[in-house]
Design a protein around this motif. Structure first.
Motif, PDB file in Angstrom:
ATOM      1  N   ALA A 138      82.174  15.626  -1.434  1.00 48.55           N
ATOM      2  CA  ALA A 138      80.893  15.500  -2.133  1.00 48.55           C
ATOM      3  C   ALA A 138      80.136  14.279  -1.606  1.00 48.55           C
ATOM      4  N   THR A 169      76.836  16.296   2.583  1.00 45.80           N
ATOM      5  CA  THR A 169      76.796  17.582   1.879  1.00 45.80           C
ATOM      6  C   THR A 169      75.652  17.623   0.867  1.00 45.80           C
ATOM      7  N   ILE A 170      75.298  18.830   0.477  1.00 51.05           N
ATOM      8  CA  ILE A 170      74.292  19.027  -0.572  1.00 51.05           C
ATOM      9  C   ILE A 170      74.817  18.521  -1.911  1.00 51.05           C
ATOM     10  N   HIS A 171      76.142  18.475  -2.056  1.00 49.58           N
ATOM     11  CA  HIS A 171      76.760  18.035  -3.309  1.00 49.58           C
ATOM     12  C   HIS A 171      76.497  16.561  -3.588  1.00 49.58           C
ATOM     13  N   PHE A 172      76.060  15.855  -2.587  1.00 52.52           N
ATOM     14  CA  PHE A 172      75.653  14.458  -2.762  1.00 52.52           C
ATOM     15  C   PHE A 172      74.152  14.367  -2.997  1.00 52.52           C
ATOM     16  N   PRO A 198      72.316  15.847  -6.645  1.00 54.91           N
ATOM     17  CA  PRO A 198      72.310  14.937  -7.796  1.00 54.91           C
ATOM     18  C   PRO A 198      71.572  13.634  -7.536  1.00 54.91           C
ATOM     19  N   TRP A 220      75.732  20.490 -17.434  1.00 58.12           N
ATOM     20  CA  TRP A 220      76.143  20.122 -16.082  1.00 58.12           C
ATOM     21  C   TRP A 220      77.079  18.926 -16.057  1.00 58.12           C
ATOM     22  N   SER A 229      80.482  19.369 -14.000  1.00 56.97           N
ATOM     23  CA  SER A 229      80.839  18.445 -12.915  1.00 56.97           C
ATOM     24  C   SER A 229      82.266  17.924 -13.045  1.00 56.97           C
ATOM     25  N   ILE A 231      84.852  21.192 -11.756  1.00 57.99           N
ATOM     26  CA  ILE A 231      84.825  21.644 -10.366  1.00 57.99           C
ATOM     27  C   ILE A 231      85.719  20.769  -9.501  1.00 57.99           C
ATOM     28  N   LYS A 291      85.870  16.540  -7.977  1.00 58.37           N
ATOM     29  CA  LYS A 291      85.052  15.948  -9.041  1.00 58.37           C
ATOM     30  C   LYS A 291      83.848  15.277  -8.384  1.00 58.37           C
ATOM     31  N   ASN A 292      82.689  15.537  -8.956  1.00 64.17           N
ATOM     32  CA  ASN A 292      81.467  14.976  -8.400  1.00 64.17           C
ATOM     33  C   ASN A 292      80.919  13.954  -9.401  1.00 64.17           C
ATOM     34  N   LEU A 314      77.084  13.708  -9.729  1.00 64.49           N
ATOM     35  CA  LEU A 314      76.546  14.782 -10.569  1.00 64.49           C
ATOM     36  C   LEU A 314      76.817  14.484 -12.043  1.00 64.49           C
TER      37      LEU A 314
END
Length: 111
Positions: free
Chosen positions: A15, A19-22, A25, A61, A65, A68, A71-72, A75
């Motif tokens: 994350a 990545t988009i996962h960073f 959020p 969310w 978060s 998943i 762990k993000n 987010l």
């Protein structure tokens, strides 16, 4: 050397900033920052639907978060901030609409 290792671990995290996962959020913080800026706005200008959406989004969310993998935490933190600012704005609006003394005084003055 430890700082370089930590930076490399952050960079290569699932994350992390590659990545988009960073980035999703990270940009979502703009909503919380805008909501904080709106703390100066008069309560009568606050929108119930908008603040309910911000609050519910933050709550849902935040939970997601944490279930998943990986762990993000970015987010999670932005959504906790969204839920918190939304709840605060809703409390201001409800207090103004239902518990405002100036409204009561205006009704008494008309009688």
């Amino acid at each position: 050397m430890a700082a370089a290792t930590k930076l490399q671990a952050f960079w290569n995290h699932p994350a992390g900033p590659k990545t988009i996962h960073f980035w999703a959020p990270t940009f979502k913080w703009g909503i919380s920052i805008a909501n904080i800026a709106d703390f100066a706005k008069p309560p009568e200008k606050i929108s119930y639907p908008q603040q309910l959406a911000v609050t519910c989004t933050g709550i849902v969310w935040s939970r997601y978060s944490m279930v998943i993998t990986p762990k993000n935490w970015n987010l999670f933190s932005v959504n906790v901030a969204m839920a918190g600012t939304g709840l605060y704005q809703l409390s201001r609006k409800i207090k103004d609409d239902y518990f405002s003394e100036s409204e009561t005084e205006a009704v008494v003055a008309k009688e």
